[in-house]
Design a protein around this motif. Structure first.
Motif, PDB file in Angstrom:
ATOM      1  N   PRO A  52     -23.074  -0.136   7.741  1.00  0.00           N
ATOM      2  CA  PRO A  52     -23.737   0.887   6.909  1.00  0.00           C
ATOM      3  C   PRO A  52     -25.182   1.075   7.361  1.00  0.00           C
ATOM      4  CG  PRO A  52     -23.625  -1.210   5.742  1.00  0.00           C
ATOM      5  CD  PRO A  52     -22.849  -1.393   7.014  1.00  0.00           C
ATOM      6  N   ALA A  53     -25.734   2.241   7.135  1.00  0.00           N
ATOM      7  CA  ALA A  53     -27.132   2.489   7.503  1.00  0.00           C
ATOM      8  C   ALA A  53     -28.056   1.566   6.725  1.00  0.00           C
ATOM      9  CB  ALA A  53     -27.492   3.948   7.231  1.00  0.00           C
ATOM     10  N   SER A  54     -27.686   1.240   5.493  1.00  0.00           N
ATOM     11  CA  SER A  54     -28.444   0.294   4.674  1.00  0.00           C
ATOM     12  C   SER A  54     -27.509  -0.245   3.608  1.00  0.00           C
ATOM     13  CB  SER A  54     -29.657   0.963   4.033  1.00  0.00           C
ATOM     14  OG  SER A  54     -29.242   1.987   3.149  1.00  0.00           O
ATOM     15  N   TRP A  55     -27.905  -1.347   2.981  1.00  0.00           N
ATOM     16  CA  TRP A  55     -27.097  -1.884   1.892  1.00  0.00           C
ATOM     17  C   TRP A  55     -28.005  -2.570   0.869  1.00  0.00           C
ATOM     18  CZ3 TRP A  55     -26.924  -7.314   1.367  1.00  0.00           C
ATOM     19  CH2 TRP A  55     -27.362  -8.042   2.478  1.00  0.00           C
ATOM     20  N   SER A  56     -27.607  -2.495  -0.383  1.00  0.00           N
ATOM     21  CA  SER A  56     -28.414  -3.032  -1.469  1.00  0.00           C
ATOM     22  C   SER A  56     -28.395  -4.548  -1.468  1.00  0.00           C
ATOM     23  CB  SER A  56     -27.897  -2.510  -2.815  1.00  0.00           C
ATOM     24  OG  SER A  56     -28.569  -3.149  -3.879  1.00  0.00           O
ATOM     25  N   ARG A  57     -29.567  -5.163  -1.657  1.00  0.00           N
ATOM     26  CA  ARG A  57     -29.655  -6.617  -1.799  1.00  0.00           C
ATOM     27  C   ARG A  57     -29.362  -7.045  -3.229  1.00  0.00           C
ATOM     28  NH1 ARG A  57     -30.098  -5.328   3.464  1.00  0.00           N
ATOM     29  NH2 ARG A  57     -30.920  -7.054   4.695  1.00  0.00           N
ATOM     30  N   GLU A  58     -29.179  -6.091  -4.124  1.00  0.00           N
ATOM     31  CA  GLU A  58     -28.854  -6.385  -5.518  1.00  0.00           C
ATOM     32  C   GLU A  58     -27.374  -6.093  -5.765  1.00  0.00           C
ATOM     33  OE1 GLU A  58     -30.952  -7.642  -7.759  1.00  0.00           O
ATOM     34  OE2 GLU A  58     -32.613  -7.675  -6.298  1.00  0.00           O
ATOM     35  N   PHE A  59     -26.749  -6.949  -6.541  1.00  0.00           N
ATOM     36  CA  PHE A  59     -25.338  -6.772  -6.863  1.00  0.00           C
ATOM     37  C   PHE A  59     -25.149  -5.476  -7.652  1.00  0.00           C
ATOM     38  CE2 PHE A  59     -21.797  -7.931  -9.913  1.00  0.00           C
ATOM     39  CZ  PHE A  59     -20.787  -7.725  -8.990  1.00  0.00           C
ATOM     40  N   PRO A  60     -24.326  -4.544  -7.160  1.00  0.00           N
ATOM     41  CA  PRO A  60     -24.234  -3.217  -7.796  1.00  0.00           C
ATOM     42  C   PRO A  60     -23.300  -3.143  -9.002  1.00  0.00           C
ATOM     43  CG  PRO A  60     -22.886  -3.299  -5.826  1.00  0.00           C
ATOM     44  CD  PRO A  60     -23.586  -4.621  -5.891  1.00  0.00           C
ATOM     45  N   LYS A  61     -22.512  -4.185  -9.256  1.00  0.00           N
ATOM     46  CA  LYS A  61     -21.591  -4.210 -10.398  1.00  0.00           C
ATOM     47  C   LYS A  61     -20.593  -3.064 -10.355  1.00  0.00           C
ATOM     48  CE  LYS A  61     -24.935  -6.473 -13.458  1.00  0.00           C
ATOM     49  NZ  LYS A  61     -25.635  -6.418 -14.757  1.00  0.00           N
ATOM     50  N   LEU A  79     -25.715  -8.546   8.096  1.00  0.00           N
ATOM     51  CA  LEU A  79     -25.300  -7.510   9.036  1.00  0.00           C
ATOM     52  C   LEU A  79     -26.399  -7.255  10.068  1.00  0.00           C
ATOM     53  CD1 LEU A  79     -23.643  -5.014   6.520  1.00  0.00           C
ATOM     54  CD2 LEU A  79     -22.516  -6.715   7.979  1.00  0.00           C
ATOM     55  N   LYS A  80     -26.003  -7.285  11.313  1.00  0.00           N
ATOM     56  CA  LYS A  80     -26.823  -7.018  12.503  1.00  0.00           C
ATOM     57  C   LYS A  80     -27.801  -8.155  12.837  1.00  0.00           C
ATOM     58  CE  LYS A  80     -26.432  -1.997  12.595  1.00  0.00           C
ATOM     59  NZ  LYS A  80     -27.153  -0.701  12.684  1.00  0.00           N
ATOM     60  N   THR A  81     -28.552  -8.680  11.860  1.00  0.00           N
ATOM     61  CA  THR A  81     -29.510  -9.752  12.189  1.00  0.00           C
ATOM     62  C   THR A  81     -28.804 -11.078  12.419  1.00  0.00           C
ATOM     63  OG1 THR A  81     -29.901 -10.580   9.938  1.00  0.00           O
ATOM     64  CG2 THR A  81     -31.165  -8.647  10.658  1.00  0.00           C
ATOM     65  N   ASN A  82     -27.652 -11.257  11.801  1.00  0.00           N
ATOM     66  CA  ASN A  82     -26.839 -12.471  11.887  1.00  0.00           C
ATOM     67  C   ASN A  82     -27.490 -13.689  11.234  1.00  0.00           C
ATOM     68  OD1 ASN A  82     -24.153 -13.077  12.808  1.00  0.00           O
ATOM     69  ND2 ASN A  82     -25.069 -14.626  14.155  1.00  0.00           N
ATOM     70  N   ARG A  83     -28.455 -13.474  10.372  1.00  0.00           N
ATOM     71  CA  ARG A  83     -29.060 -14.598   9.647  1.00  0.00           C
ATOM     72  C   ARG A  83     -28.100 -15.061   8.542  1.00  0.00           C
ATOM     73  NH1 ARG A  83     -35.138 -13.244   7.848  1.00  0.00           N
ATOM     74  NH2 ARG A  83     -35.040 -15.475   7.326  1.00  0.00           N
ATOM     75  N   PRO A  84     -27.894 -16.371   8.378  1.00  0.00           N
ATOM     76  CA  PRO A  84     -27.036 -16.862   7.296  1.00  0.00           C
ATOM     77  C   PRO A  84     -27.580 -16.452   5.926  1.00  0.00           C
ATOM     78  CG  PRO A  84     -27.419 -18.587   8.901  1.00  0.00           C
ATOM     79  CD  PRO A  84     -28.343 -17.465   9.267  1.00  0.00           C
ATOM     80  N   LEU A  85     -26.667 -16.037   5.058  1.00  0.00           N
ATOM     81  CA  LEU A  85     -27.030 -15.611   3.712  1.00  0.00           C
ATOM     82  C   LEU A  85     -26.513 -16.618   2.682  1.00  0.00           C
ATOM     83  CD1 LEU A  85     -26.154 -11.803   3.908  1.00  0.00           C
ATOM     84  CD2 LEU A  85     -28.447 -12.801   3.886  1.00  0.00           C
ATOM     85  N   TYR A  99     -32.191 -16.542   2.114  1.00  0.00           N
ATOM     86  CA  TYR A  99     -31.868 -17.109   3.423  1.00  0.00           C
ATOM     87  C   TYR A  99     -31.870 -18.637   3.384  1.00  0.00           C
ATOM     88  CZ  TYR A  99     -32.843 -12.389   5.197  1.00  0.00           C
ATOM     89  OH  TYR A  99     -32.837 -11.033   5.438  1.00  0.00           O
ATOM     90  N   LYS A 100     -32.143 -19.224   2.229  1.00  0.00           N
ATOM     91  CA  LYS A 100     -32.246 -20.675   2.115  1.00  0.00           C
ATOM     92  C   LYS A 100     -31.003 -21.247   1.430  1.00  0.00           C
ATOM     93  CE  LYS A 100     -37.297 -20.581   1.769  1.00  0.00           C
ATOM     94  NZ  LYS A 100     -38.494 -20.958   0.935  1.00  0.00           N
ATOM     95  N   SER A 101     -30.638 -22.461   1.833  1.00  0.00           N
ATOM     96  CA  SER A 101     -29.407 -23.075   1.315  1.00  0.00           C
ATOM     97  C   SER A 101     -29.679 -24.257   0.394  1.00  0.00           C
ATOM     98  CB  SER A 101     -28.538 -23.542   2.484  1.00  0.00           C
ATOM     99  OG  SER A 101     -29.226 -24.512   3.265  1.00  0.00           O
ATOM    100  N   ASP A 102     -30.892 -24.351  -0.174  1.00  0.00           N
ATOM    101  CA  ASP A 102     -31.262 -25.541  -0.938  1.00  0.00           C
ATOM    102  C   ASP A 102     -31.024 -25.400  -2.445  1.00  0.00           C
ATOM    103  OD1 ASP A 102     -33.188 -23.645  -1.329  1.00  0.00           O
ATOM    104  OD2 ASP A 102     -34.903 -24.960  -0.960  1.00  0.00           O
ATOM    105  N   ASP A 103     -30.462 -24.257  -2.891  1.00  0.00           N
ATOM    106  CA  ASP A 103     -30.288 -24.062  -4.339  1.00  0.00           C
ATOM    107  C   ASP A 103     -29.025 -23.254  -4.617  1.00  0.00           C
ATOM    108  OD1 ASP A 103     -30.970 -24.136  -7.093  1.00  0.00           O
ATOM    109  OD2 ASP A 103     -31.892 -22.154  -6.956  1.00  0.00           O
ATOM    110  N   VAL A 104     -27.958 -23.537  -3.865  1.00  0.00           N
ATOM    111  CA  VAL A 104     -26.758 -22.704  -3.979  1.00  0.00           C
ATOM    112  C   VAL A 104     -25.889 -23.140  -5.155  1.00  0.00           C
ATOM    113  CG1 VAL A 104     -26.694 -22.181  -1.514  1.00  0.00           C
ATOM    114  CG2 VAL A 104     -25.470 -24.182  -2.382  1.00  0.00           C
ATOM    115  N   PRO A 105     -25.127 -22.222  -5.763  1.00  0.00           N
ATOM    116  CA  PRO A 105     -24.148 -22.602  -6.781  1.00  0.00           C
ATOM    117  C   PRO A 105     -23.103 -23.552  -6.181  1.00  0.00           C
ATOM    118  CG  PRO A 105     -24.513 -20.231  -6.766  1.00  0.00           C
ATOM    119  CD  PRO A 105     -25.188 -20.760  -5.550  1.00  0.00           C
ATOM    120  N   THR A 106     -22.567 -24.426  -7.012  1.00  0.00           N
ATOM    121  CA  THR A 106     -21.639 -25.448  -6.513  1.00  0.00           C
ATOM    122  C   THR A 106     -20.174 -25.039  -6.600  1.00  0.00           C
ATOM    123  OG1 THR A 106     -21.646 -26.501  -8.693  1.00  0.00           O
ATOM    124  CG2 THR A 106     -23.238 -27.312  -7.073  1.00  0.00           C
TER     125      THR A 106
END
Length: 485
Positions: free
Chosen positions: A225-234, A362-368, A378-385
């Motif tokens: 996509p040309a862009s995508w929302s970083r907020e959950f759109p519901k 997407l495109k940058t390939n950075r882990p989310l 981009y950080k993995s120190d507070d993820v849901p279990t």
């Protein structure tokens, strides 16, 4: 140092001793239990499960020892059964497998009981929901005695629900030589519906209640996509093209099995069409793998609030496995072509320690990742279990299978499609069968110290359907191997 003759003699003696030890070990273990012991345990366990645990032939996941507390994925009443494995279809298959290995008629009757429960809960849309409630059936549009026009009628492919139900019913239909009209009609109805639910591009949705109109779903290749929302759109996502939870992989396997059982080329065609969708869904460079789900523009899209538009290190490995299966069943090398670039990309994407992120931007390939408050990060120190945001890499095994497959002959491919698996009588199998017999209590139940999550109970005696299936399979294998060897 011994001379060569003495050395060879020593090797021979070691070999003889090893064989003797093997035979002695097997004889000692077998002397403690017999095939008759295993058969008796199977019969007691099956009687308890069908007469005490079952609800109208169906099953849940876990039960308290006194059967007053019950649960599937959530809390359940005594009028409910569960579809998702290890629920009713899994128990039914366990009965059927045990019958085919031992020939005991009561096991076939138990399998038929589970099938009857599933047939009663089949939806008008062809498949199944997550559970069936035999007491509260209002508001659901069942195939046989369904409700009104606005009744719930949502077939789900999530978590192998509808697929596992139909898989079991097809195998039972074959076992009874297609003579049970009720079972056969349920199977053909479901197969027809699943074919109609397939999109024109070969994908399937996570859920459906209506069949897609081809003119509304153009066949497109995957794109960013040309862009995508970083907020959950519901927004609704259940009708998106979905790889998540192996939805399409399970349907591909199901359709190949249907083609094998019913000798109907339509089912094979549907499975291959799904393979063509997988090829279309491979993302372009720089991330030639797959997303969890795609919108109808064939672009990665949001699903749940912790499943963003991305390329996935988890489901992509499952997609590669499905491509391998498609090649085994078809012999068409076009299903192998996407694999090398996907594996190369995923190898470059491995995290320190050799694992993979579930999601890559997407495109940058950075882990989310997500925080416990479900904020994208981009950080993995507070993820849901409750969800795996980092997954194991299976790339070595997948690449090894790929390299072997490209070298096999058509005859070898054919032998891999529906292989017959025979279990040998080994000390390990005997020990497992002995343990299963000894752990069966006077009631005929296998209980373990476990958890009833819906009742907030920890370390209590639990009757687990999964344990029943495992032990029944072990005993059936022991009986079959004992009688054969």
């Amino acid at each position: 140092m011994p001379d060569s003759f003495s050395f060879r003699r020593m090797q021979f003696l070691i070999l003889i001793c090893s064989v003797c030890f093997w035979d002695h070990s097997r004889a000692c273990l077998s002397a403690e239990i017999s095939a008759a012991d295993a058969k008796q345990a199977m019969k007691r366990a099956t009687h308890f499960f069908t007469s005490e645990v079952s609800t109208s032939g169906g099953y849940l996941w876990n039960y308290s020892e006194d059967l007053t507390k019950r649960e599937g994925e959530g809390k359940a009443s005594d009028s409910m059964i569960w579809i998702q494995p290890p629920g009713t279809p899994s128990v039914g298959e366990a009965f059927l497998n045990a019958y085919q290995k031992t020939g005991e008629p009561y096991l076939l009757e138990a399998a038929k009981g589970a099938a009857s429960a599933l047939v009663r809960g089949q939806l008008k849309s062809g498949g199944w929901a997550g559970y069936i409630d035999f007491k509260n059936r209002s508001g659901v549009q069942y195939r046989v005695d369904g409700g009104g026009a606005r009744a719930r009628n949502l077939t789900t492919f999530d978590d192998d629900k509808s697929q596992s139900a139909l898989h079991f019913l097809m195998r039972l239909d074959q076992e009874v030589k297609f003579q049970d009209q009720t079972i056969h009609e349920a199977v053909t109805y479901a197969l027809d519906a699943f074919m109609k639910a397939q999109f024109p591009n070969g994908g399937w949705p996570q859920q459906y209640s209506n069949f897609p109109d081809p003119k509304d779903y153009p066949v497109l290749k995957a794109s960013y996509p040309a862009s995508w929302s970083r907020e959950f759109p519901k927004k609704k996502y259940s009708d998106f093209y979905t790889f998540n939870d192996n939805a399409i992989a399970d349907l591909v396997d199901l359709m190949f099995l249907a083609a094998h059982i019913y000798q109907d080329p339509r089912y094979r065609k549907v499975a291959l069409k799904a393979g063509d969708f997988i090829i279309l869904a491979q993302m372009p460079e720089p991330q030639p793998a797959w997303a969890q789900q795609y919108n109808h523009k064939m672009q990665p899209a949001w699903a749940r609030r912790f499943e963003p538009p991305s390329v996935t290190g988890g489901e992509s490995q499952g997609v590669i496995k499905t491509l391998i299966q498609l090649y085994i069943y078809s012999g068409d090398k076009k299903y192998l072509k996407p694999i090398p670039s996907a594996i190369a990309y995923l190898r470059k994407s491995e995290l320190p320690g050799g694992k993979l992120a579930r999601f890559y931007e997407l495109k940058t390939n950075r882990p989310l990742y997500f925080t416990k408050q479900y904020q994208l990060t981009y950080k993995s120190d507070d993820v849901p279990t409750h969800y795996a945001f980092v997954v194991n890499s299976k790339l070595n095994d997948l690449e090894s299978r790929y390299r072997k497959l490209v070298k096999v002959s058509p005859k070898q491919l054919a032998s891999m499609r529906f292989p017959e698996r025979r279990v040998r009588l080994t000390p390990a199998l005997t020990a497992k069968a002995k343990s299963a017999i000894e752990s069966l209590n006077k009631r005929g139940a296998w209980t373990v110290q476990g958890r009833l999550r819906s009742a907030n109970l920890e370390n209590v005696p639990v009757i687990e359907t999964r344990v029943f299936i495992k032990n029944l399979d072990t005993l059936a294998n022991y009986v079959a191997a004992s009688q054969r060897d």
